[in-house]
Design a protein around this motif. Sequence first.
Motif, PDB file in Angstrom:
ATOM      1  N   TYR A 204      -1.704  -3.529   1.584  1.00  0.00           N
ATOM      2  CA  TYR A 204      -3.153  -3.556   1.382  1.00  0.00           C
ATOM      3  C   TYR A 204      -3.390  -3.648  -0.121  1.00  0.00           C
ATOM      4  CZ  TYR A 204      -7.990  -1.847   1.182  1.00  0.00           C
ATOM      5  OH  TYR A 204      -9.331  -1.702   0.916  1.00  0.00           O
ATOM      6  N   ARG A 205      -3.508  -4.873  -0.613  1.00  0.00           N
ATOM      7  CA  ARG A 205      -3.590  -5.121  -2.049  1.00  0.00           C
ATOM      8  C   ARG A 205      -4.840  -4.509  -2.681  1.00  0.00           C
ATOM      9  NH1 ARG A 205      -5.917  -9.307  -5.236  1.00  0.00           N
ATOM     10  NH2 ARG A 205      -4.711  -9.856  -7.115  1.00  0.00           N
ATOM     11  N   GLY A 206      -5.964  -4.526  -1.964  1.00  0.00           N
ATOM     12  CA  GLY A 206      -7.210  -4.001  -2.529  1.00  0.00           C
ATOM     13  C   GLY A 206      -7.149  -2.520  -2.833  1.00  0.00           C
ATOM     14  N   GLY A 207      -6.356  -1.785  -2.050  1.00  0.00           N
ATOM     15  CA  GLY A 207      -6.127  -0.369  -2.301  1.00  0.00           C
ATOM     16  C   GLY A 207      -7.400   0.466  -2.405  1.00  0.00           C
ATOM     17  N   MET A 208      -7.296   1.569  -3.114  1.00  0.00           N
ATOM     18  CA  MET A 208      -8.402   2.523  -3.182  1.00  0.00           C
ATOM     19  C   MET A 208      -9.619   1.964  -3.904  1.00  0.00           C
ATOM     20  SD  MET A 208      -7.414   4.953  -1.345  1.00  0.00           S
ATOM     21  CE  MET A 208      -8.859   5.977  -1.627  1.00  0.00           C
ATOM     22  N   GLN A 209      -9.412   1.020  -4.815  1.00  0.00           N
ATOM     23  CA  GLN A 209     -10.558   0.439  -5.497  1.00  0.00           C
ATOM     24  C   GLN A 209     -11.443  -0.331  -4.512  1.00  0.00           C
ATOM     25  OE1 GLN A 209      -9.836  -2.316  -8.824  1.00  0.00           O
ATOM     26  NE2 GLN A 209     -11.562  -1.340  -9.845  1.00  0.00           N
ATOM     27  N   ALA A 210     -10.829  -1.171  -3.693  1.00  0.00           N
ATOM     28  CA  ALA A 210     -11.601  -1.935  -2.705  1.00  0.00           C
ATOM     29  C   ALA A 210     -12.144  -1.018  -1.617  1.00  0.00           C
ATOM     30  CB  ALA A 210     -10.723  -3.034  -2.090  1.00  0.00           C
TER      31      ALA A 210
END
Length: 221
Positions: A204-210
């Motif tokens: 999950y590339r977006g991680g906590m920011q996304a």
Amino acid sequence: MTHKIILICTTVLMFFSVQAWSAENSKNDLKVKITDDLTGITVKHNGKTVTIERNQDQANTIAEDFALTSRACPPFCIQPMDLLPGVKTIGELEMLDFLKRKAAGEPILIIDSRTSDWVEKGTIPSAINIPWTKLFPQSSTYEPLEVEGILTLQFGASVSDNIWDFGSAKTLVFFCNGPWCGQSPTNIKALVNMGYPAHKIHWYRGGMQAWNALGLTTVQP
């Protein structure tokens, strides 16, 4: 007596019908849904039931920890969309699908690869924390026996005469802080180098920011 029993049963049924109707209506009343027909999903985190949904405050803004746009690179460089051959990059809806499948009993692990100082600020419900420092051979906290325990006891792999068998290993879904974060890519690369099948790893590339940018539920460990 029979009439009393019938009356009690009817009252109980009416109560649960009202409760179900109220719950369904409260879902329909949500103004900020995940998709047009999905308001949230329910998972377990540390033994407690958590509903993942979006923040209903339409004036809500992203948390300060994820508002910075220009961290120094290196080390905070933008990660590629395709990390390694065979490792699939996913978005929020795919992550939610993995969370649902995990809650239903499928052999899936959601892994927060960040160090504990970041995890304490909030993580995705039902995720476990395996910081990148545990699996990265050049890390000062790397311990081969601890890695073997992670691979066998948590990931479901087996080893005999130093030969690893990943046939029954679990599907792993990694994330960290966002597209600029190298912690989950470090974990993924370390595992693939050990022989873990790339097709059993998702990122999950977006991680906590996304996740935060979309107002999705987080929990503190």
